[in-house]
Write an enzyme that holds these catalytic residues in place. Structure first.
Site, PDB file in Angstrom:
ATOM      1  N   GLU A 231       0.846  -1.210   0.000  1.00 22.97           N
ATOM      2  CA  GLU A 231       0.000   0.000   0.000  1.00 22.97           C
ATOM      3  C   GLU A 231       0.879   1.257   0.000  1.00 22.97           C
ATOM      4  OE1 GLU A 231      -3.356  -0.124   2.676  1.00 22.97           O
ATOM      5  OE2 GLU A 231      -3.486   2.062   2.667  1.00 22.97           O
TER       6      GLU A 231
ATOM      7  N   LYS B 242      -7.716  -1.410  11.059  1.00 23.54           N
ATOM      8  CA  LYS B 242      -7.053  -1.811   9.806  1.00 23.54           C
ATOM      9  C   LYS B 242      -5.821  -0.929   9.586  1.00 23.54           C
ATOM     10  CE  LYS B 242      -6.247  -1.759   5.219  1.00 23.54           C
ATOM     11  NZ  LYS B 242      -5.370  -0.857   4.485  1.00 23.54           N
TER      12      LYS B 242
ATOM     13  N   ASP C   6       4.177 -14.708  11.352  1.00 27.58           N
ATOM     14  CA  ASP C   6       2.920 -15.178  10.776  1.00 27.58           C
ATOM     15  C   ASP C   6       1.848 -14.095  10.944  1.00 27.58           C
ATOM     16  OD1 ASP C   6       0.496 -16.406  10.312  1.00 27.58           O
ATOM     17  OD2 ASP C   6       1.016 -18.268  11.316  1.00 27.58           O
TER      18      ASP C   6
ATOM     19  N   HIS D 116      -2.625  10.274   0.484  1.00 30.14           N
ATOM     20  CA  HIS D 116      -2.835   8.983  -0.149  1.00 30.14           C
ATOM     21  C   HIS D 116      -2.643   9.090  -1.665  1.00 30.14           C
ATOM     22  CE1 HIS D 116      -4.373   5.075   1.030  1.00 30.14           C
ATOM     23  NE2 HIS D 116      -4.869   4.984  -0.194  1.00 30.14           N
TER      24      HIS D 116
HETATM   25  C1  MEV Z   1      -5.963   2.888   4.925  1.00 30.52           C
HETATM   26  O1  MEV Z   1      -5.163   1.790   4.566  1.00 30.52           O
HETATM   27  C2  MEV Z   1      -6.041   3.012   6.412  1.00 30.52           C
HETATM   28  C3  MEV Z   1      -7.004   4.086   6.940  1.00 30.52           C
HETATM   29  O2  MEV Z   1      -8.294   3.894   6.373  1.00 30.52           O
HETATM   30  C4  MEV Z   1      -7.022   3.940   8.434  1.00 30.52           C
HETATM   31  C5  MEV Z   1      -8.066   4.802   9.121  1.00 30.52           C
HETATM   32  O3  MEV Z   1      -9.111   5.131   8.525  1.00 30.52           O
HETATM   33  O4  MEV Z   1      -7.835   5.103  10.313  1.00 30.52           O
HETATM   34  C6  MEV Z   1      -6.536   5.457   6.519  1.00 30.52           C
END
Ligand code: MEV
Length: 437
Positions: free
Chosen positions: A85, A279, A295, A392
């Site tokens: 990513e 995430k 792992d 991003h």
């Molecule tokens: C993207 O990989 C992760 C985010 O969505 C985490 C979040 O929203 O806190 C930017």
């Protein structure tokens, strides 16, 4: 329709690829060369990778990036991160730099116990089973002496063996619930080998018990470690005076902290948000876990179970402002190893551990947790200020340019142009077309 294939694992690598190309990729004239393109010229190295799994046909690359400037417990680290990513390493580096100028990260391993279970059914009187268990407890330990000898030399081994009655939840269901200290190894093979021996001993000793009636039957179902490790916890934290938080003239430290704490509170009570929030934490954790040959599926499963331990899926991180001090922290379960497994086998894993100055498992737990906390800080900082897309898309620009086969000269012009313009997929395509015409 493709026919089922027999003895596939016995085919040579070229035979496997030929079979694949013929049966599934007939339309793709480049299929074979694409697979071959990723083979390593060094035959010994390629053979090593071929033998990690069954039916290897090629290697699957992920970028290995470096996130520098991590100050953790007063020591500087550069973190190796394996991830696809685009914005993750950039975000980690930015958060690391930010906190290195504010005292750095603190991290502590709270405990380090791993868990395994022998699951079995027993149809008789519990008091008889308890008596049997008490009588044979030393035999369990005796039976694994040859397996535990080396681990004990390193200060680890079997900590506790308990008999658990689970019949309230499932008819006739009991467990041997075993706690282990596996020192610097993740310990999966060690734990599973011990458990399988315990299961053998239990079955054998049960068959010898005179006062078990015919109805009192004991049947082993399975023996396996648990990837839920709520007693293998690491804490990572940062703190600083609120007024040192802001780097933006349009927002005071107090305003930033207030919004940030609110964003964390939302993730604490709202599962839809908590999943995305966590995430983002896993972006940092998985990247270090992968680079160090651990792992990531086990780590993911254990951490998400922990995030729901109170009955509802919730944020792993927490934040507060008290007496003018901003605090941001996280406690997570992390079963990691720095010996065994891939650690001495995969050259890049070995190198990643060297980059981290050969950490012990507990040091790696600390570093990995910090990577997760840093990632969450970076994400929440963007989300509550500029929005996530700015950073991003800046990182994603190169992906769009590569997809459209931009030349180095075109890339240079595009990067320059988008320093001052908003990046969206369509704006990039439009501008590329303009440059090209
Ligand atoms: C993207 O990989 C992760 C985010 O969505 C985490 C979040 O929203 O806190 C930017």
């Amino acid at each position: 329709m493709t026919k089922p294939v027999n003895g596939f694992s016995k085919f040579s690598k070229s035979e496997k690829i030929a079979w694949l190309a013929e049966n599934y990729l007939a339309e793709n004239k480049k299929a074979v060369s694409t697979l071959q393109q990723y083979w390593n010229d060094d035959e010994k190295l390629q053979k090593l990778h071929d033998e990690f799994i069954e039916n290897t046909v090629s290697n699957f690359y992920l970028p290995l990036g470096l996130a520098p400037n991590f100050l953790i417990n007063g020591k500087h680290h550069v973190l190796p991160m394996a991830i696809e990513e685009s914005s993750v390493v950039a975000a980690a580096s930015k958060a690391a730099k930010f906190w290195s100028e504010r005292g750095g990260f603190k991290a502590t391993v709270i405990n380090q116990k791993k868990i395994g279970q022998v699951h079995f059914l027993y149809t008789g009187d519990f008091s008889k089973l308890e008596k049997l268990f008490k009588n044979i407890e030393p035999k369990f330990r005796e039976s694994v002496k040859s397996i535990t000898r080396n681990m004990e030399k390193r200060g680890g081994g079997i900590l506790e063996i308990d008999l658990i009655d689970k019949t309230q939840d499932l008819k006739n269901y009991y467990q041997l619930f075993v706690k282990f200290d596996t020192r610097d190894s993740m310990g999966a093979n060690f734990i599973n080998s011990c458990l399988e021996k315990f299961a053998e001993v239990l079955q054998e000793e049960a068959s010898k018990v005179q006062d078990f009636t015919k109805e009192e039957n004991l049947q082993i179902i399975m023996s396996i470690l648990s990837n839920y490790v709520p007693e293998c916890i690491v804490r990572a934290e940062v703190s600083c005076p609120v007024n040192e938080l802001s780097e933006d003239k349009n927002m005071s430290g107090e305003q930033f902290a207030e919004k940030f704490v609110q964003a964390v509170k939302i993730a604490e009570i709202e599962p839809y948000r908590a999943v995305t929030h966590n995430k983002g934490i896993m972006n940092g954790i998985d990247a270090v876990v992968l680079a160090t040959g651990n792992d990531f599926r086990a780590v993911e499963a254990g951490i998400h179970a922990y995030a729901s331990r109170n009955g509802s899926y919730s944020s792993l991180t927490h934040a507060s402002v008290e007496n003018g001090i901003f605090k941001f922290w996280m406690e997570i379960p992390l079963a990691l190893g720095t010996v065994g497994g891939l650690t001495s086998l995969h050259p890049l894993v070995k190198l990643a551990l060297d980059i981290l100055q050969k950490p012990s498992a507990s040091e790696l737990m600390e570093i990995t947790a910090v990577a997760g906390l840093a990632q969450n800080f970076a994400a929440l900082r963007s989300l509550t200020t500029t929005g996530i897309q700015q950073g991003h898309m800046k990182m994603h620009l190169m992906n769009i340019l590569n997809q459209n086969e931009a030349t180095e000269n075109e890339k240079e012009k595009m990067v320059e142009y988008f320093t001052h313009h908003t990046i969206t997929h369509s704006s990039v395509i439009d501008q590329l077309e303009k440059i090209r015409s």
